[in-house]
Write a protein that holds these residues in place. Structure first.
Motif, PDB file in Angstrom:
ATOM      1  N   GLU A   3      63.952  49.762   0.749  1.00 56.59           N
ATOM      2  CA  GLU A   3      62.808  50.580   1.149  1.00 56.59           C
ATOM      3  C   GLU A   3      61.499  49.800   1.184  1.00 56.59           C
ATOM      4  O   GLU A   3      60.756  49.878   2.153  1.00 56.59           O
ATOM      5  N   ILE A   4      61.209  49.065   0.117  1.00 57.35           N
ATOM      6  CA  ILE A   4      59.905  48.412  -0.007  1.00 57.35           C
ATOM      7  C   ILE A   4      59.814  47.153   0.851  1.00 57.35           C
ATOM      8  O   ILE A   4      58.836  46.955   1.578  1.00 57.35           O
ATOM      9  N   ALA A   5      60.831  46.281   0.804  1.00 53.49           N
ATOM     10  CA  ALA A   5      60.787  45.008   1.546  1.00 53.49           C
ATOM     11  C   ALA A   5      60.653  45.191   3.065  1.00 53.49           C
ATOM     12  O   ALA A   5      59.860  44.474   3.683  1.00 53.49           O
ATOM     13  N   PRO A   6      61.370  46.129   3.704  1.00 59.63           N
ATOM     14  CA  PRO A   6      61.190  46.283   5.153  1.00 59.63           C
ATOM     15  C   PRO A   6      59.767  46.677   5.564  1.00 59.63           C
ATOM     16  O   PRO A   6      59.311  46.323   6.640  1.00 59.63           O
ATOM     17  N   LYS A   7      59.044  47.389   4.689  1.00 61.75           N
ATOM     18  CA  LYS A   7      57.661  47.760   5.006  1.00 61.75           C
ATOM     19  C   LYS A   7      56.755  46.529   5.086  1.00 61.75           C
ATOM     20  O   LYS A   7      55.787  46.528   5.829  1.00 61.75           O
ATOM     21  N   TYR A   8      57.079  45.504   4.292  1.00 63.14           N
ATOM     22  CA  TYR A   8      56.193  44.346   4.166  1.00 63.14           C
ATOM     23  C   TYR A   8      56.724  43.077   4.815  1.00 63.14           C
ATOM     24  O   TYR A   8      56.204  42.006   4.571  1.00 63.14           O
ATOM     25  N   GLU A   9      57.753  43.163   5.668  1.00 59.60           N
ATOM     26  CA  GLU A   9      58.365  41.955   6.211  1.00 59.60           C
ATOM     27  C   GLU A   9      57.420  41.141   7.093  1.00 59.60           C
ATOM     28  O   GLU A   9      57.540  39.927   7.170  1.00 59.60           O
ATOM     29  N   ASN A  10      56.450  41.771   7.760  1.00 58.90           N
ATOM     30  CA  ASN A  10      55.519  41.043   8.619  1.00 58.90           C
ATOM     31  C   ASN A  10      54.193  40.751   7.925  1.00 58.90           C
ATOM     32  O   ASN A  10      53.233  40.353   8.555  1.00 58.90           O
ATOM     33  N   ARG A  11      54.138  40.949   6.617  1.00 57.23           N
ATOM     34  CA  ARG A  11      52.899  40.789   5.860  1.00 57.23           C
ATOM     35  C   ARG A  11      53.027  39.570   4.943  1.00 57.23           C
ATOM     36  O   ARG A  11      54.026  39.407   4.270  1.00 57.23           O
ATOM     37  N   ASN A  12      52.005  38.722   4.913  1.00 54.90           N
ATOM     38  CA  ASN A  12      52.032  37.534   4.058  1.00 54.90           C
ATOM     39  C   ASN A  12      51.240  37.793   2.782  1.00 54.90           C
ATOM     40  O   ASN A  12      50.076  37.429   2.668  1.00 54.90           O
ATOM     41  N   GLY A  13      51.862  38.431   1.814  1.00 56.02           N
ATOM     42  CA  GLY A  13      51.205  38.709   0.541  1.00 56.02           C
ATOM     43  C   GLY A  13      50.283  39.909   0.636  1.00 56.02           C
ATOM     44  O   GLY A  13      50.147  40.555   1.670  1.00 56.02           O
ATOM     45  N   GLY A  14      49.603  40.203  -0.480  1.00 58.56           N
ATOM     46  CA  GLY A  14      48.689  41.341  -0.522  1.00 58.56           C
ATOM     47  C   GLY A  14      49.407  42.662  -0.419  1.00 58.56           C
ATOM     48  O   GLY A  14      49.045  43.510   0.397  1.00 58.56           O
ATOM     49  N   TYR A  15      50.438  42.860  -1.245  1.00 63.07           N
ATOM     50  CA  TYR A  15      51.255  44.069  -1.169  1.00 63.07           C
ATOM     51  C   TYR A  15      50.684  45.212  -2.002  1.00 63.07           C
ATOM     52  O   TYR A  15      51.149  46.336  -1.896  1.00 63.07           O
ATOM     53  N   THR A  16      49.701  44.911  -2.865  1.00 67.15           N
ATOM     54  CA  THR A  16      49.122  45.941  -3.722  1.00 67.15           C
ATOM     55  C   THR A  16      47.618  46.034  -3.488  1.00 67.15           C
ATOM     56  O   THR A  16      46.996  45.101  -2.998  1.00 67.15           O
ATOM     57  N   ARG A  17      47.058  47.172  -3.883  1.00 68.39           N
ATOM     58  CA  ARG A  17      45.618  47.411  -3.739  1.00 68.39           C
ATOM     59  C   ARG A  17      45.102  47.962  -5.058  1.00 68.39           C
ATOM     60  O   ARG A  17      45.738  48.813  -5.669  1.00 68.39           O
ATOM     61  N   ILE A  18      43.925  47.473  -5.483  1.00 68.28           N
ATOM     62  CA  ILE A  18      43.275  47.997  -6.684  1.00 68.28           C
ATOM     63  C   ILE A  18      42.019  48.749  -6.250  1.00 68.28           C
ATOM     64  O   ILE A  18      41.141  48.187  -5.606  1.00 68.28           O
ATOM     65  N   VAL A  19      41.965  50.042  -6.592  1.00 67.25           N
ATOM     66  CA  VAL A  19      40.815  50.880  -6.269  1.00 67.25           C
ATOM     67  C   VAL A  19      40.183  51.325  -7.588  1.00 67.25           C
ATOM     68  O   VAL A  19      40.849  51.947  -8.417  1.00 67.25           O
ATOM     69  N   LYS A  20      38.884  51.020  -7.771  1.00 67.04           N
ATOM     70  CA  LYS A  20      38.200  51.410  -9.009  1.00 67.04           C
ATOM     71  C   LYS A  20      37.937  52.912  -9.006  1.00 67.04           C
ATOM     72  O   LYS A  20      37.448  53.467  -8.024  1.00 67.04           O
ATOM     73  N   ILE A  21      38.257  53.546 -10.132  1.00 66.89           N
ATOM     74  CA  ILE A  21      38.068  54.989 -10.269  1.00 66.89           C
ATOM     75  C   ILE A  21      36.766  55.278 -11.014  1.00 66.89           C
ATOM     76  O   ILE A  21      35.991  56.127 -10.627  1.00 66.89           O
ATOM     77  N   GLY A  22      36.537  54.584 -12.103  1.00 70.75           N
ATOM     78  CA  GLY A  22      35.357  54.809 -12.929  1.00 70.75           C
ATOM     79  C   GLY A  22      35.688  54.492 -14.367  1.00 70.75           C
ATOM     80  O   GLY A  22      36.780  54.027 -14.687  1.00 70.75           O
ATOM     81  N   GLN A  23      34.741  54.757 -15.244  1.00 70.28           N
ATOM     82  CA  GLN A  23      34.968  54.428 -16.648  1.00 70.28           C
ATOM     83  C   GLN A  23      35.687  55.563 -17.363  1.00 70.28           C
ATOM     84  O   GLN A  23      35.441  56.739 -17.088  1.00 70.28           O
ATOM     85  N   ARG A  24      36.544  55.160 -18.293  1.00 71.01           N
ATOM     86  CA  ARG A  24      37.281  56.118 -19.105  1.00 71.01           C
ATOM     87  C   ARG A  24      36.316  56.732 -20.112  1.00 71.01           C
ATOM     88  O   ARG A  24      35.433  56.046 -20.629  1.00 71.01           O
ATOM     89  N   LYS A  25      36.509  57.998 -20.429  1.00 74.39           N
ATOM     90  CA  LYS A  25      35.574  58.705 -21.303  1.00 74.39           C
ATOM     91  C   LYS A  25      35.573  58.160 -22.735  1.00 74.39           C
ATOM     92  O   LYS A  25      34.528  57.985 -23.336  1.00 74.39           O
ATOM     93  N   GLY A  26      36.746  57.862 -23.276  1.00 79.65           N
ATOM     94  CA  GLY A  26      36.844  57.466 -24.682  1.00 79.65           C
ATOM     95  C   GLY A  26      36.212  56.134 -25.009  1.00 79.65           C
ATOM     96  O   GLY A  26      35.356  56.027 -25.889  1.00 79.65           O
TER      97      GLY A  26
END
Length: 174
Positions: free
Chosen positions: A140-163
């Motif tokens: 499932e995962i590998a066929p989605k990324y076969e034409n992509r050279n790296g960068g398979y994940t994304r980090i999105v900042k949400i905000g600071q944790r309350k505690g």
């Protein structure tokens, strides 16, 4: 200077944390965690995905004959009495299976060293099933990324944790 973040844990705890979060990321597609953890998890997850993309088509299809138990309409095995004993009746069936080539088998074993086993819980105990994450990576995962050279994940900042005011992020597969 170390080449990785220690995350305030001993090595065994850190490895277990990373393994657990990588498993969760690949199973669910996204996780919410702290920024420093996400950056460490990203390294491991992208390495596994790159390995899966490289080896995804490296198998042979083989036809085999297998013995399968004959079942009635309720899904229970049919048994016959032979020499005073109840014996299950089997039918021979032709099946096509994927046989990994050595490099793909090695990649699968490398992945299994990192990933934990996962069970998807159903409504009842019978509906609970085991998920093979290595197969999910290859199929499932590998066929989605076969034409992509790296960068398979994304980090999105949400905000600071309350505690503790730690920066929380959403780590997701692109």
């Amino acid at each position: 200077m170390a080449g990785y973040r220690k995350l305030g844990r001993t090595s065994s705890q850190r490895k277990a944390l990373i393994r657990g979060q990588v498993t969760s990321l690949l199973n669910n597609g996204k996780i919410v965690t702290t920024e420093s953890r996400a950056k460490e998890i990203r390294k491991v997850a992208e390495g596994l995905i790159a390995l899966a993309v490289k080896e995804k088509d490296n198998f042979d299809e083989v036809t085999v004959t297998a013995k399968v138990a004959r079942k009635d309409k309720d899904g229970k095995r049919i048994k016959e009495v032979v020499d005073g004993k109840k014996v299950t009746v089997f039918d021979e069936v032709e099946k096509t299976i994927k046989k990994d080539q050595p490099s793909r088998l090695h990649a699968r074993r490398k992945m299994n060293k990192v990933l934990y086993s996962v069970t998807d819980k159903g409504a009842t105990k019978k509906e609970t099933k085991k998920v093979d994450l290595t197969n999910k990576l290859f199929d499932e995962i590998a066929p989605k990324y076969e034409n992509r050279n790296g960068g398979y994940t994304r980090i999105v900042k949400i905000g600071q944790r309350k505690g503790d005011a730690a920066m929380e992020v959403l780590l997701e597969l692109v």
